[in-house]
Design an enzyme around this catalytic site. Structure first.
Site, PDB file in Angstrom:
ATOM      1  N   GLU A  41       0.829  -1.223   0.000  1.00 45.85           N
ATOM      2  CA  GLU A  41       0.000   0.000   0.000  1.00 45.85           C
ATOM      3  C   GLU A  41       0.851   1.256   0.000  1.00 45.85           C
ATOM      4  OE1 GLU A  41      -3.075   0.104  -1.211  1.00 45.85           O
ATOM      5  OE2 GLU A  41      -3.728  -1.214   0.420  1.00 45.85           O
ATOM      6  N   GLY A 130     -16.657   5.767  -2.729  1.00 43.60           N
ATOM      7  CA  GLY A 130     -15.875   6.292  -1.606  1.00 43.60           C
ATOM      8  C   GLY A 130     -15.399   5.219  -0.642  1.00 43.60           C
ATOM      9  N   SER A 135     -13.579   2.955  -7.538  1.00 47.28           N
ATOM     10  CA  SER A 135     -14.672   3.246  -8.464  1.00 47.28           C
ATOM     11  C   SER A 135     -14.204   4.227  -9.542  1.00 47.28           C
ATOM     12  CB  SER A 135     -15.895   3.781  -7.719  1.00 47.28           C
ATOM     13  OG  SER A 135     -15.536   4.859  -6.896  1.00 47.28           O
ATOM     14  N   ASP A 180      -4.428   0.953  -9.397  1.00 51.44           N
ATOM     15  CA  ASP A 180      -5.874   0.748  -9.521  1.00 51.44           C
ATOM     16  C   ASP A 180      -6.287   0.546 -10.975  1.00 51.44           C
ATOM     17  OD1 ASP A 180      -5.587   1.383  -6.897  1.00 51.44           O
ATOM     18  OD2 ASP A 180      -6.649   3.291  -6.994  1.00 51.44           O
ATOM     19  N   TYR A 230      -3.513  12.504   0.243  1.00 52.90           N
ATOM     20  CA  TYR A 230      -2.807  11.612  -0.673  1.00 52.90           C
ATOM     21  C   TYR A 230      -1.632  12.340  -1.323  1.00 52.90           C
ATOM     22  CZ  TYR A 230      -2.098   8.060  -4.247  1.00 52.90           C
ATOM     23  OH  TYR A 230      -1.552   7.076  -5.048  1.00 52.90           O
TER      24      TYR A 230
HETATM   25  C1  GLA Z   1      -5.048   4.859  -4.273  1.00 56.08           C
HETATM   26  C2  GLA Z   1      -4.255   5.196  -5.537  1.00 56.08           C
HETATM   27  C3  GLA Z   1      -3.274   4.083  -5.881  1.00 56.08           C
HETATM   28  C4  GLA Z   1      -2.428   3.687  -4.674  1.00 56.08           C
HETATM   29  C5  GLA Z   1      -3.302   3.469  -3.448  1.00 56.08           C
HETATM   30  C6  GLA Z   1      -2.497   3.237  -2.192  1.00 56.08           C
HETATM   31  O1  GLA Z   1      -5.892   3.777  -4.483  1.00 56.08           O
HETATM   32  O2  GLA Z   1      -5.117   5.406  -6.628  1.00 56.08           O
HETATM   33  O3  GLA Z   1      -2.468   4.475  -6.961  1.00 56.08           O
HETATM   34  O4  GLA Z   1      -1.429   4.615  -4.436  1.00 56.08           O
HETATM   35  O5  GLA Z   1      -4.165   4.570  -3.203  1.00 56.08           O
HETATM   36  O6  GLA Z   1      -1.779   2.051  -2.293  1.00 56.08           O
END
Ligand code: GLA
Length: 400
Positions: A41, A130, A135, A180, A230
């Site tokens: 992660e 969310g 999504s 993702d 983020y």
């Molecule tokens: C989100 C981002 C991914 C990744 C995750 C954390 O989902 O879209 O690219 O960084 O957080 O692992």
């Protein structure tokens, strides 16, 4: 059963398309899934290994050319009205209250040379919004697939994933990594994907959990990726990389292109010299998480589920205490699993700051697990959680 569910989504979507845009002749339907990340992660943007899998929950999109040169009309089953933008003035779509992921992808496809004209698209999603189950990536990937196919320029799964990521980075302002979109584009039923984010190459690993299943526990606290945290973490690890390289150089060693190129020994050697506590903690998470992913994949190959589950818990504590990307709700729902014997492992999944945990639970104990976790979690936070037993499905594809 899966096919039945898919058929029913497709027919609901087609009737919605009919009501919204008129008729269904010539309409094509595509889908792209959400994902769960098993381990790895917040390291996709540090050149690390990640281990996600595609869900059977996803975005469905019905598309058809509308005969105009450059008008795009978008609608969704859960949103009132139709959103419109033109290809000539795609920038104005940044201000749409909904539809900017799609516009960002269309822009990226145009930059790749796809010859796009006007089209209508209707969306239906089965992914809880969310919940940290991607999504948005599934909207990007399903749109990329649908539009590139509709206008006769098919792209590879990897190209679709990269176009979706660029759209999210450049058009939607979230500096996400590739995990993702890649999982959504390239998922394979029954398999997790070991993705090397430095080279964007992957291999599939069968996800055989014996008599256990994967249960997602949703805190029902919406995570807000766009809401600065983020991007803040990304900036911190960029500083972390500069620091590690500065220290490596001062030890007479070569610089590295990304944080995950450092190994555990180098982490132990260099990190005590990082003066800033926060930056040091972020670096410790990233390098140790990358090592955990490699170990986890080996444990799974050897069907050592107990050790795999323990590693998931370690990963959770790393993201909680070193990366600080969880929050009260995720911590409470994780802690609620600790004294439940039928739960082999648990961790937050996805971007964090809300969203879901992923849990490995004995199939026979799932109902008890839900009751146990819900009681403790609600007592602590006042929130009512939701649970989904997840099935691992295929990546983006055309359905009809
Ligand atoms: C989100 C981002 C991914 C990744 C995750 C954390 O989902 O879209 O690219 O960084 O957080 O692992």
């Amino acid at each position: 059963m899966d096919t039945d569910k898919t058929n029913s989504q497709v027919s609901t979507l087609l009737s919605f398309f009919d009501r919204t845009f008129g008729g269904t002749e010539g309409v094509r339907v595509f889908t792209a899934p959400g994902r769960v990340n098993l381990i790895g992660e917040h390291i996709d943007y540090c050149g690390g290994f990640v281990f996600p899998a595609a869900l059977t929950l996803g975005t469905y999109v019905a598309v058809r050319k509308n005969g105009t040169k450059d008008t795009v009309r978008l609608a969704a089953t859960t949103i009132d009205g139709v959103r419109t933008f033109t290809l000539g003035d795609i920038e104005s779509a940044r201000n749409l209250d909904w539809g900017n992921y799609q516009a960002g992808v269309v822009k990226e496809l145009m930059l790749l040379g796809v010859d796009i004209g006007g089209f209508d698209a209707a969306y239906l999603s089965t992914i809880p919004f969310g919940a940290g189950l991607s999504s948005s990536a599934s909207i990007e990937v399903s749109t990329g697939l649908a539009v590139s196919e509709l206008f006769g320029s098919p792209l590879t799964g990897k190209e679709l994933a990269l176009a979706g990521q660029r759209a999210e980075n450049k058009f939607c302002g979230v500096n996400c990594g590739i995990m993702d979109q890649f999982a959504s584009a390239m998922g394979l039923a029954g398999h997790a994907i070991l993705l090397d984010c430095a080279s964007v190459t992957h291999k599939y690993a069968p996800l055989d959990l014996g008599d256990s299943v994967l249960v997602l526990a949703n805190t029902c606290k919406k995570h807000a990726l766009g809401a600065s945290k983020y991007n803040e973490r990304r900036a911190e690890v960029a500083t972390g990389l500069q620091e590690m390289n500065r220290i490596a150089k001062s030890h007479g060693n070569p610089e590295k292109p990304n944080l995950c190129a450092f190994n555990k020994a180098e982490l132990l050697e260099y990190s005590p010299e990082i003066a800033n506590d926060i930056i040091r903690k972020r670096v410790m998470h990233v390098v140790s998480e990358n090592e955990r992913v490699k170990e986890a994949v080996t444990l799974l190959e050897h069907a050592n589920l107990t050790a795999f589950g323990a590693l998931l818990r370690d990963a959770n504590q790393s993201i909680r205490y070193l990366y600080e990307a969880t929050g009260a709700e995720l911590d409470a729902i994780f802690d609620a699993t600790l004294d439940f014997p039928g739960c082999i492992g648990s961790r937050m999944t996805g971007g964090g700051f809300g969203g879901c945990t992923v849990n490995i639970v004995k199939a026979s104990a799932v109902e008890e697990f839900k009751k146990h976790v819900a009681a403790l979690y609600t007592a602590k936070t006042g929130n009512i959680p939701e649970f989904y037993v997840c099935e691992i499905g295929d990546g983006a594809r055309e359905l009809a």
